[in-house]
Design a protein around this motif. Structure first.
Motif, PDB file in Angstrom:
ATOM      1  N   VAL A  13       0.837  -1.201   0.000  1.00 14.93           N
ATOM      2  CA  VAL A  13       0.000   0.000   0.000  1.00 14.93           C
ATOM      3  C   VAL A  13       0.870   1.249   0.000  1.00 14.93           C
ATOM      4  O   VAL A  13       0.645   2.194  -0.759  1.00 14.93           O
ATOM      5  N   LEU A  14       1.888   1.262   0.854  1.00 14.85           N
ATOM      6  CA  LEU A  14       2.782   2.419   0.934  1.00 14.85           C
ATOM      7  C   LEU A  14       3.592   2.581  -0.345  1.00 14.85           C
ATOM      8  O   LEU A  14       3.864   3.699  -0.782  1.00 14.85           O
ATOM      9  N   ARG A  15       3.973   1.472  -0.952  1.00 12.94           N
ATOM     10  CA  ARG A  15       4.762   1.537  -2.184  1.00 12.94           C
ATOM     11  C   ARG A  15       3.941   2.125  -3.319  1.00 12.94           C
ATOM     12  O   ARG A  15       4.445   2.883  -4.150  1.00 12.94           O
ATOM     13  N   ARG A  16       2.649   1.801  -3.383  1.00 16.93           N
ATOM     14  CA  ARG A  16       1.795   2.304  -4.467  1.00 16.93           C
ATOM     15  C   ARG A  16       1.358   3.746  -4.243  1.00 16.93           C
ATOM     16  O   ARG A  16       0.988   4.434  -5.194  1.00 16.93           O
ATOM     17  N   ALA A  17       1.384   4.196  -2.999  1.00 19.27           N
ATOM     18  CA  ALA A  17       0.848   5.516  -2.661  1.00 19.27           C
ATOM     19  C   ALA A  17       1.672   6.626  -3.296  1.00 19.27           C
ATOM     20  O   ALA A  17       2.893   6.542  -3.394  1.00 19.27           O
ATOM     21  N   LYS A  18       0.994   7.689  -3.719  1.00 21.23           N
ATOM     22  CA  LYS A  18       1.662   8.841  -4.315  1.00 21.23           C
ATOM     23  C   LYS A  18       1.977   9.914  -3.281  1.00 21.23           C
ATOM     24  O   LYS A  18       2.552  10.947  -3.620  1.00 21.23           O
ATOM     25  N   GLY A  19       1.575   9.687  -2.037  1.00 19.49           N
ATOM     26  CA  GLY A  19       1.839  10.637  -0.962  1.00 19.49           C
ATOM     27  C   GLY A  19       1.661   9.940   0.373  1.00 19.49           C
ATOM     28  O   GLY A  19       1.435   8.726   0.430  1.00 19.49           O
ATOM     29  N   THR A  22      -2.427   7.814   5.750  1.00 21.31           N
ATOM     30  CA  THR A  22      -2.768   7.744   7.165  1.00 21.31           C
ATOM     31  C   THR A  22      -3.074   6.298   7.548  1.00 21.31           C
ATOM     32  O   THR A  22      -3.398   5.463   6.694  1.00 21.31           O
ATOM     33  N   ALA A  23      -2.991   6.024   8.850  1.00 23.49           N
ATOM     34  CA  ALA A  23      -3.290   4.671   9.324  1.00 23.49           C
ATOM     35  C   ALA A  23      -4.739   4.299   9.013  1.00 23.49           C
ATOM     36  O   ALA A  23      -5.030   3.135   8.703  1.00 23.49           O
ATOM     37  N   ARG A  52       8.662   6.488   7.157  1.00 30.13           N
ATOM     38  CA  ARG A  52       8.672   7.763   7.874  1.00 30.13           C
ATOM     39  C   ARG A  52       7.242   8.259   8.050  1.00 30.13           C
ATOM     40  O   ARG A  52       6.386   8.031   7.202  1.00 30.13           O
ATOM     41  N   GLY A  53       6.999   8.946   9.152  1.00 28.88           N
ATOM     42  CA  GLY A  53       5.691   9.540   9.373  1.00 28.88           C
ATOM     43  C   GLY A  53       5.270   9.470  10.823  1.00 28.88           C
ATOM     44  O   GLY A  53       6.022   9.011  11.691  1.00 28.88           O
ATOM     45  N   VAL A  57      -0.648  12.450  10.560  1.00 31.91           N
ATOM     46  CA  VAL A  57       0.008  13.095   9.416  1.00 31.91           C
ATOM     47  C   VAL A  57       0.045  12.160   8.220  1.00 31.91           C
ATOM     48  O   VAL A  57      -0.331  12.517   7.107  1.00 31.91           O
ATOM     49  N   GLY A  58       0.498  10.941   8.472  1.00 31.28           N
ATOM     50  CA  GLY A  58       0.592   9.954   7.410  1.00 31.28           C
ATOM     51  C   GLY A  58       1.965   9.316   7.367  1.00 31.28           C
ATOM     52  O   GLY A  58       2.904   9.784   8.022  1.00 31.28           O
TER      53      GLY A  58
END
Length: 229
Positions: A13-19, A22-23, A52-53, A57-58
């Protein structure tokens, strides 16, 4: 979902995210609780995974992080097989050969019960009825120039046989059953144009970068296509 699978899915999920994610957004995708996601994120960071985060915030996964060899599901293996079959039947010689190499690499890393889905697949595409007429154009070099964001000077004949010469900014090479097209920004028309590769009479590969990012051009072209549907 097992915890090991859940940890892997969080990384995906984090790898695909563009920004930053959030949890709560991660929890929604994984259909689990926000509390569980916080606990899993803490476990990943404790293992020195570069996330990181902070809460509220995210979270982002730093670029360059490589996952270890991964287990594929049967559906994922079949998706790879089906895609490789289509590429082998419809793409140019370079990509057709690459499709076979991909299948060989996947077969080498998956367990035996999944390897059977590659050796004796239950998914398939029709074989190509004929080779695509690409004329004299080198499609692998067209793709290379798009990756490098370099201009092309083309001599083109349209469906009526009208010829034109123009400088274009290649964005992508499209592979459609029976047709291959070069999608590009045309300096002559100041707009996006599609050029069928078999109608390219000649192509000069210029050592001249174009001024806009290819990714931005592609987003503009895709938005234009959606608007004109």
């Amino acid at each position: 979902m097992r915890r090991a699978d859940r940890l892997f899915e969080i990384l995906q999920v984090l790898r695909r995210a563009k920004g930053p994610m959030t949890a709560s957004a991660i929890a929604e995708q994984l259909e689990t609780s926000q509390r569980t996601v916080y606990r899993d994120l803490a476990a990943l960071m404790a293992r020195r995974v570069p996330i990181r985060g902070e809460a509220g915030v995210g979270y982002v996964l730093e670029r360059g992080f490589d996952l270890p060899p991964l287990m594929l599901t049967p559906s994922e293996v079949e998706a790879v097989v089906l895609g490789a079959q289509w590429v082998a039947a419809n793409a140019d010689n370079t990509l057709s050969a690459a499709a076979g190499e991909v299948l060989a690499k996947v077969a080498a890393i998956v367990p035996k019960h999944l390897r059977e889905l590659i050796d004796d697949p239950v998914v398939g595409t029709p074989p190509a009825k004929q080779r695509h007429p690409d004329g004299t154009v080198d499609l692998s070099r067209l793709r290379e120039w798009a990756r490098k964001q370099l201009k092309l000077h083309i001599h083109y004949a349209d469906a009526e046989g009208t010829m034109s010469k123009r400088t274009v900014w290649p964005i992508l090479v499209g592979y459609v059953t029976g047709v291959r097209v070069l999608v590009a920004w045309c300096e002559l028309r100041r707009d996006f144009r599609l050029f069928r590769t078999e109608r390219l009479l000649s192509v000069d590969f210029l050592d001249a970068p174009y001024t806009e990012r290819r990714s931005a051009l592609r987003r503009r072209w895709e938005a234009q296509m959606r608007h004109t549907k």
